[in-house]
Design an enzyme around this catalytic site. Structure first.
Site, PDB file in Angstrom:
ATOM      1  N   ASP A 205       0.867  -1.179   0.000  1.00 31.70           N
ATOM      2  CA  ASP A 205       0.000   0.000   0.000  1.00 31.70           C
ATOM      3  C   ASP A 205       0.903   1.228   0.000  1.00 31.70           C
ATOM      4  O   ASP A 205       1.513   1.568   1.017  1.00 31.70           O
ATOM      5  CB  ASP A 205      -0.899  -0.026   1.232  1.00 31.70           C
ATOM      6  CG  ASP A 205      -1.705   1.252   1.429  1.00 31.70           C
ATOM      7  OD1 ASP A 205      -1.582   2.178   0.601  1.00 31.70           O
ATOM      8  OD2 ASP A 205      -2.450   1.332   2.424  1.00 31.70           O
ATOM      9  N   GLN A 208       0.780   6.567   0.971  1.00 25.65           N
ATOM     10  CA  GLN A 208       1.508   7.640   1.652  1.00 25.65           C
ATOM     11  C   GLN A 208       2.952   7.771   1.178  1.00 25.65           C
ATOM     12  O   GLN A 208       3.660   8.669   1.646  1.00 25.65           O
ATOM     13  CB  GLN A 208       1.479   7.406   3.166  1.00 25.65           C
ATOM     14  CG  GLN A 208       0.100   7.418   3.784  1.00 25.65           C
ATOM     15  CD  GLN A 208      -0.596   8.762   3.659  1.00 25.65           C
ATOM     16  OE1 GLN A 208       0.043   9.801   3.528  1.00 25.65           O
ATOM     17  NE2 GLN A 208      -1.921   8.749   3.687  1.00 25.65           N
ATOM     18  N   CYS A 374      -8.712   6.082   9.921  1.00 22.98           N
ATOM     19  CA  CYS A 374      -8.966   4.762   9.323  1.00 22.98           C
ATOM     20  C   CYS A 374      -7.967   3.717   9.808  1.00 22.98           C
ATOM     21  O   CYS A 374      -7.605   2.787   9.074  1.00 22.98           O
ATOM     22  CB  CYS A 374      -8.966   4.833   7.797  1.00 22.98           C
ATOM     23  SG  CYS A 374     -10.317   5.820   7.131  1.00 22.98           S
TER      24      CYS A 374
END
Length: 420
Positions: A205, A208, A374
């Site tokens: 992921d 960021q 989240c």
């Protein structure tokens, strides 16, 4: 002769971001919520407007001039994404609405068709819900088991514990590159190498990290990588999935409909070539084109230059935060040069809710984030129900950090007075 001081990166680019030049509650806007979404430069705004004003048309389906131009520009943006992360081929880039959809695509296409009872998935306690819930759903359906990597004393990824979790049953390691709450930078190259030794697939992921630092998927050697456009100067509603060509070829389609087919008969269909077999229906054409414009914009600055400037901002941010003894900071501290973590800071103040701090700062024109970001399981792990988060991007300035610090000190003083 007078020497002119060289402009900072922010001073050079801020003119490109119209939204930054406004007042909120009578005060100049200080936007420090970039981990949630970034602002958009004129180049991106113009790219969307140009598409709808000059060549709005569906892609891949028409032979007329507007459709041809739309298709060419849309596919050129895909090539830009591939180059941005150093993929081997544009066929390894699948457009999605966002990173969440990209992870779900892998979960439902690969996960449901590959995992079985007893297989193991390794995540970490710092994962965003988007890299947690899809795997929980897959585990419920397949009987796979999820294991979690915890944190070190400095609230970073525990690499040594990770090594103890791996086994021949490990089929997937799915991890965030940079935590949106802790700001820690996970050693994804080493993680991927170790996971592959056990035959496990690896998903990264990069939401960021893609906006802030150079990425090289061939060097990382991950099987999949996901990112969202809206965090990297592109519009909402567009993201991408990178997958190794051979991995994507082995995965069945996730959605059915137009565009993802080769041929359709009344009793069966054949799938189209990559990457289109995962892109059913009319796509987000304008948004994808604008993603290409955003990548052009970032590359024109240079991701190395963006990273270096953000290190400078990070060092200054933490220098100023240390002036406030009431703060409890989360995640590792940066080194003296601002390296070693992301350009964000999550914090709490005992007795003051993060939402109250955020509301008070907003009164002074300072936009920060509050809540669980989240990452509810991470907040439970840390023993805090919510944190406040200030997150920077290359258009932020040290002067904005100063405004934030003053506003934060004033807010803490106000609430402490109210409690006495």
């Amino acid at each position: 002769m007078m020497l002119t001081q060289e402009k900072t990166l922010a001073e050079t680019v801020r003119q490109d971001f119209p939204i930054l030049h406004q007042e909120i509650n009578g005060q100049p806007l200080v936007y420090l919520d970039n981990a949630a979404t970034s602002q958009k430069p004129l180049a991106v705004l113009n790219a969307i407007q140009d598409y709808y004003q000059k060549y709005n048309s569906n892609v891949h389906r028409g032979v007329h001039a507007l459709s041809a131009k739309a298709t060419d520009t849309y596919e050129a943006a895909r090539v830009k994404v591939a180059q941005f992360i150093n993929a081997k081929s544009y066929q390894e880039i699948v457009y999605t609405r966002n990173a969440s959809e990209a992870i779900n695509l892998v979960a439902y296409s690969w996960g449901l068709n590959t995992l079985k009872a007893g297989d193991e998935i390794i995540l970490s306690v710092m994962e965003h819900h988007s890299n947690l819930v899809p795997w929980q759903m897959v585990a419920q359906k397949t009987g796979a088991v999820i294991k979690f990597v915890e944190l070190t004393e400095t609230q970073e990824f525990d690499l040594e514990q990770f090594k103890t979790l791996l086994s021949e049953q490990t089929k997937l390691v799915s991890l965030v590159h940079i935590s949106n709450t802790l700001g820690c930078i996970n050693p994804i190259e080493e993680i991927t190498q170790i996971a592959h030794e056990y035959g496990a697939k690896v998903l990264i992921d990069a939401c960021q990290s893609a906006p802030h630092t150079p990425l090289d998927v061939q060097k990382i050697d991950c099987d999949w990588l996901v990112a969202s456009g809206h965090k990297m100067c592109a519009p909402t509603g567009i993201g991408f999935l990178y997958g190794k060509l051979e991995v994507l070829e082995a995965m069945p389609p996730f959605f059915g409909g137009g565009e993802m087919i080769d041929e359709v008969f009344l009793d069966h269909f054949t799938v189209g070539a990559l990457p289109h077999k995962f892109e059913a229906g009319t796509p987000a054409i304008g948004e994808a084109i604008a993603l290409g414009a955003a990548i052009d914009y970032l590359m024109s600055i240079g991701m190395d230059k963006i990273a270096a400037y953000e290190h400078e901002l990070t060092a200054y941010l933490y220098e100023r935060l240390r002036e406030i003894p009431e703060l409890k900071l989360y995640g590792p501290l940066p080194n003296a040069n601002g390296e070693g973590r992301a350009a964000l800071a999550s914090f709490s103040v005992e007795g003051i809710h993060a939402n109250d701090l955020s509301t008070m700062l907003d009164d002074g024109g300072v936009a920060i984030r509050s809540g669980h970001h989240c990452t509810q399981p991470l907040h439970r792990y840390l023993g805090v129900n919510a944190t406040a988060r200030a997150s920077l991007y290359f258009y932020n300035t040290k002067a904005e950090i100063d405004v934030f610090i003053v506003a934060l000190k004033d807010a803490i003083a106000f609430f402490k007075q109210m409690m006495n």
